[in-house]
Structures are given as C-alpha cells and as structure tokens.
Scaffold this motif. Structure first.
Motif, PDB file in Angstrom:
ATOM      1  N   ALA A   1       0.819  -1.215   0.000  1.00 25.02           N
ATOM      2  CA  ALA A   1       0.000   0.000   0.000  1.00 25.02           C
ATOM      3  C   ALA A   1       0.852   1.264   0.000  1.00 25.02           C
TER       4      ALA A   1
ATOM      5  N   HIS B   1      -6.525   3.046  -4.023  1.00 24.89           N
ATOM      6  CA  HIS B   1      -6.760   1.984  -3.058  1.00 24.89           C
ATOM      7  C   HIS B   1      -7.347   2.531  -1.763  1.00 24.89           C
ATOM      8  N   ALA B   2      -7.772   1.622  -0.921  1.00 28.65           N
ATOM      9  CA  ALA B   2      -8.209   1.958   0.434  1.00 28.65           C
ATOM     10  C   ALA B   2      -7.774   0.816   1.331  1.00 28.65           C
ATOM     11  N   MET B   3      -7.873   1.026   2.640  1.00 27.52           N
ATOM     12  CA  MET B   3      -7.384  -0.002   3.547  1.00 27.52           C
ATOM     13  C   MET B   3      -8.276  -0.094   4.775  1.00 27.52           C
TER      14      MET B   3
ATOM     15  N   ALA C   1     -13.579   2.791   3.946  1.00 27.00           N
ATOM     16  CA  ALA C   1     -12.769   2.233   2.862  1.00 27.00           C
ATOM     17  C   ALA C   1     -13.567   2.150   1.561  1.00 27.00           C
TER      18      ALA C   1
ATOM     19  N   VAL D   1      -2.830   6.344   3.771  1.00 29.10           N
ATOM     20  CA  VAL D   1      -3.470   5.398   2.849  1.00 29.10           C
ATOM     21  C   VAL D   1      -4.511   6.108   1.990  1.00 29.10           C
ATOM     22  N   PHE D   2      -5.224   7.056   2.620  1.00 29.66           N
ATOM     23  CA  PHE D   2      -6.276   7.749   1.883  1.00 29.66           C
ATOM     24  C   PHE D   2      -5.757   8.988   1.158  1.00 29.66           C
TER      25      PHE D   2
END
Lengths: 244, 270
Positions: A45, A62-64, A133, B166-167
């Motif tokens: 990521a 992406h997302a997590m 997410a 992450v975002f």
C-alpha cells in the motif's frame, strides 16, 4: 498489480516475496503470527518503503481496513467516513449522499452517522472503518487482519459484508489473515507465507465464487487443507519467543 | 444546524448550573476569611464584605478600569507571544527528535531561573515599560506551552497518520487534519496554565518595576498600608483572570472536546 518482491530491514524479516493479483480477484495471504503478513500489506500500500524490490500498482486508487478501526475520535461517524472524500477533493455537496450510501452498504443506520466513535461498539466501529474504505469506490482494497479483534458471530457477519461488497463493486483485494476459515470463505485464491517470511511457499485456488460458496464446502475445504495438504502444515505453528 | 445550537445551549446550561458548586466553594472560602477577620481585626485582615465594597468603589472611581485594562493588555500581549512561540517551537521540536534533545537542557535552565531574576534583567534592558512585563511573561509562559505542544506531537496516534496516508493525505494535510487535533488536546491545558501565570507574573513585574497597572496600584496600597485596598486589587486581578479564562480558552476547549462529552453517560445521544 504484478510482481512484488522485497527484503526488509537490516534483519531480514521478509525476503523474496513475489505475487500478483488479478482484476476483480480477492486474494488472501495467510501465515502464522509474526511471519510478516501485515508488513507485506503495508509495503504494497506504500506505507512502508521496502529495502529492495519493486511494486507495480495497476489500480487507480486503493483503500485499507486496518486491524484496529483507526477512527478519528473527535469526528462523528459521518466525518470519519467522509475523510477519504475530503482527501480526494470531492465537493462538499456530493459527500453527504456518498457517505450515506457507503454507511448503508456497511450495515450502519442513518442515525449512527451523528455519533462519535466512543459511543459505538467494536463491531460498529469496524463497520465504520469498512464504510470509510468503500466510500471512494476504490478498485483495490487492503484488509490487514480486520476482524481479528471481533467475536466469532460478528466476524462472520463482517466477512459476509466484505463478500457482498466485493461482489457488488468488483474490486480486487489483498486480505491478510491468520484464520484459514476466513481466507477460504472470502477469497478466490490463498497465498501461504513462509513462517519465517522467506518467500511465498505456495498458493491454492478455491473453486467457485465467494458469493455462492456454501458453508459445508468451506468447512470441508478447511479440513482438507489442514488434514492432507502439506502447504498448510505450519499454518498454526507459533513460537512467539523465536520472533520479536 | 438547529441541533448544533441546542447542543451548545445545553452545554452552556449545564456549565452555568455547575457554577453553584463553585459558588459554594467560594462562600466557604469567604467564611474562613471572615473568621480570620474576626480573630485578627480589620487592620491585619479586612472583612470580605469590606474588601468587596473597596473593590466596587475602585471600579466606580474609573481609574481602576484603566489600570485593569493596562495590566490585562500586558498580560495578553505576553501570553499571545508565549503561546505563538511555544506552540511553533514545540511542534517543530516534537517532529524533530534532534531539536527536542537539544532544547530539553535549555528548557531546564530557563525554568530553573526564577522569574524575579528575569524581571531584574528586563528592567535593566527595557526600563519600566510594557516590554519588561511582556518579556517576563514570555519567559515564564513559553516553556509550559512548549512542553504541551511537544507532548501533543509525540503522543499522537501514529495509526491515524498511516490511515490518512493510505487515503492520500500528504505530510501537510496529515498535520492539519490529524495531528493538529491531537496536539490541541495537550496544548489547551498548557495554555490555560500559561494564561494564569501571565496574569500573576504581570502583576509581579509591574509591582517590582514600578510600571503602573495593577501591580503599581498594589505597591501604592502597600506603602500607604491600605490593606483593604490591596485586597481589593488582588480580588479584581483574580476576577479579570477568571473572565479571560472562562470567556476565551474554556469555550475553545469545550468545542474541541465535544466527543469526550459524548462518551459520558449523560451525554449519550440516542
């Protein structure tokens, strides 16, 4: 996304890791605790820079979902779910409807949106994290042992949620877990990580689509893997003293 | 929108209602004070009522307002400087371990030097002026604010940082959206402390440097052995501090800590 291979840190935690995930494919990565599964997800990521190796990301964004919900305590559920939209510069007017849609998809009620995370139960917090997410409609999702802290019944419901979301939104996903049952239920393919992080020891393709898979077949598959398949022989080995 | 207003009104109502407890505590203090007055007489310890009358007389005369304003202005200037310098330096040090390690011993030295020494130095450098008072406040207040900011940065939840990354949040947005809220939680108590010390140090610096203001009035009351006047000035200075704290800092704190309120059993919304 193709070809990921790293070694990492002065002490080699991971070495020679390589795999690829196809479009619309949900892949589980299993391995005993401490084998470096989470690190692989964080490297993929982009949260951790690997010491060596190359990552090619073929997806748009992406997302997590993390092991802990990681919600901002000072923001309401709606504020938390809207955070990725804010980061993606989505205009304020369209945010409200998208937050509501994602919340409903994750099984939250509209009246939950004004609550703060401290007012929610563990399951509801993880639902909020899943909604966060899903809200940007990512084409790739990372799940980093997201349901480890939940009880069995709740875990199953969250898995169903992910299966339904994957079927509806057709995203690809890397699902990190140490629970083989979870991996079989949720994914198209299972990768097994070496207990010492020295490469991927093998992979098994699970027949059928996760959305249409029956409970007895999942259970039978698990028994077959654990009983007969040498690949899964070390999956429950755990000696926490060997690794920090 | 309406809910946001009613939420705040109910919070204000709860706060005002809780003032009864504070008032009861103050009355207890006044009772003890009265006891002391009756034991030692008016010359040593004037009665609370007498002091209140003296204070209200000072305010009605008009001169007191100007003096209180002057002292408040000096305290506010010093406090603002201490807040800005302390916050900026603290945040930088919090993010940079090397700077933090360098600044720790400096801080120990600055805290170790008694404020009175700084007043003497400031009088030599600046004479009896606004700068003397402000400088003393800055030196006494900055370390407190600095430590609050450092604490806020170093104890922040790094998991939230990773989440934001992450975002798609870069370092700047991670600071403005994620870290700043966590820093504020540590910073505001430090600012409340610094504001209190700003007023105390302002009066002390004025008294010693003969720079007018409340401190100057206190010095005059002492030389004229006007005990009730001195007590009245102390009362007024404390009143101004309380107003400043509860009108400015506490509302900001309450606004930022709304979610903590929600966690309390009587704050749960259904």
């Amino acid at each position: 996304m193709q070809g990921v291979s790293h070694s990492y840190f002065g002490r080699k935690v991971l070495d020679g890791i390589g795999f690829s995930i196809g479009e619309g494919e949900v892949v589980s990565l299993v391995g005993p605790s401490g084998s470096g599964k989470s690190t692989i997800a964080h490297i993929a990521a982009g949260l951790i820079t690997p010491r060596s190796g190359r990552i090619t990301r073929g997806y748009r964004h992406h997302a997590m979902v993390f092991q802990e919900p990681r919600l901002m305590p000072w923001a309401t559920v709606a504020g938390n779910i809207a955070f990725p939209l804010k980061m993606a510069h989505v205009p304020r007017e369209t945010r409200v409807s998208r937050v509501l849609a994602a919340a409903l998809a994750a099984g939250l009620m509209p009246e939950d949106l004004d609550k703060y995370p401290v007012e929610l139960s563990g399951g509801m917090r993880q639902r909020s994290a899943i909604a966060r997410a899903l809200v940007t409609e990512p084409d790739f999702l990372y799940f980093d042992e997201p349901f480890t802290a939940l009880d069995v019944a709740l875990k199953r419901r969250m898995q169903d949620l992910v299966i339904a979301a994957a079927a509806a939104a057709r995203f690809s996903a890397l699902f990190i877990t140490h629970d083989l049952m979870e991996a079989i239920r949720i994914s198209h393919r299972i990768l097994v990580l070496d207990p010492m992080g020295q490469g991927i020891t093998g992979e098994r393709i699970i027949a059928g689509d996760p959305a249409t898979r029956s409970e007895p077949s999942v259970f039978a598959q698990r028994e077959a893997f654990l009983g007969e398949d040498p690949l899964f022989a070390h999956i429950h080995d755990l000696d926490e003293r060997l690794r920090p | 929108m309406i809910r946001a207003v009613t939420d705040r009104l109910s919070r204000l109502g709860r706060f005002l209602w809780s003032a009864w407890a504070g008032l009861a505590g103050l009355c207890l203090l006044a009772a003890l004070w009265q006891l002391g007055h009756e034991a030692y007489g008016s010359f040593i310890l004037p009665a609370p009522l007498e002091t209140l009358q003296a204070a209200s007389a000072l305010i009605r005369e008009g001169e007191a307002q100007a003096l209180l304003w002057l002292t408040s202005l000096r305290a506010a200037l010093g406090f603002a400087l201490a807040a800005v310098i302390g916050t900026v330096a603290g945040v930088i040090a919090g993010y940079s371990p090397a700077i933090l390690r360098l600044s720790r011993p400096v801080l120990t030295v600055v805290i170790g030097v008694p404020p009175i020494a700084w007043i003497v130095l400031a009088i030599i450098w600046f004479g009896a002026s606004m700068m003397t008072v402000a400088l003393t406040i800055v030196i006494s207040g900055t370390p407190v604010v600095f430590m609050g900011a450092v604490e806020g940065v170093t104890t922040r939840d790094r998991g939230l940082d990773a989440m934001a990354e992450v975002f798609g949040a870069g370092p700047i947005r991670r600071f403005t959206h994620i870290a700043s809220r966590q820093i504020a939680a540590h910073l505001l108590p430090a600012l409340v402390l610094a504001l209190g010390s700003a007023f105390k140090v302002a009066v002390m610096a004025e008294l010693l440097s003969n720079a007018g203001g409340v401190g100057g009035a206190l010095a005059r009351a002492r030389s004229m052995l006007d005990i009730s006047g001195a007590m009245a000035w102390v009362l007024l200075a404390v009143a101004v501090l309380i107003v400043a704290e509860y009108a400015v800092l506490r509302p900001i704190q309450a606004e930022l800590e709304r979610w903590r309120e929600a966690a309390r059993p009587w704050g749960v919304k259904h």
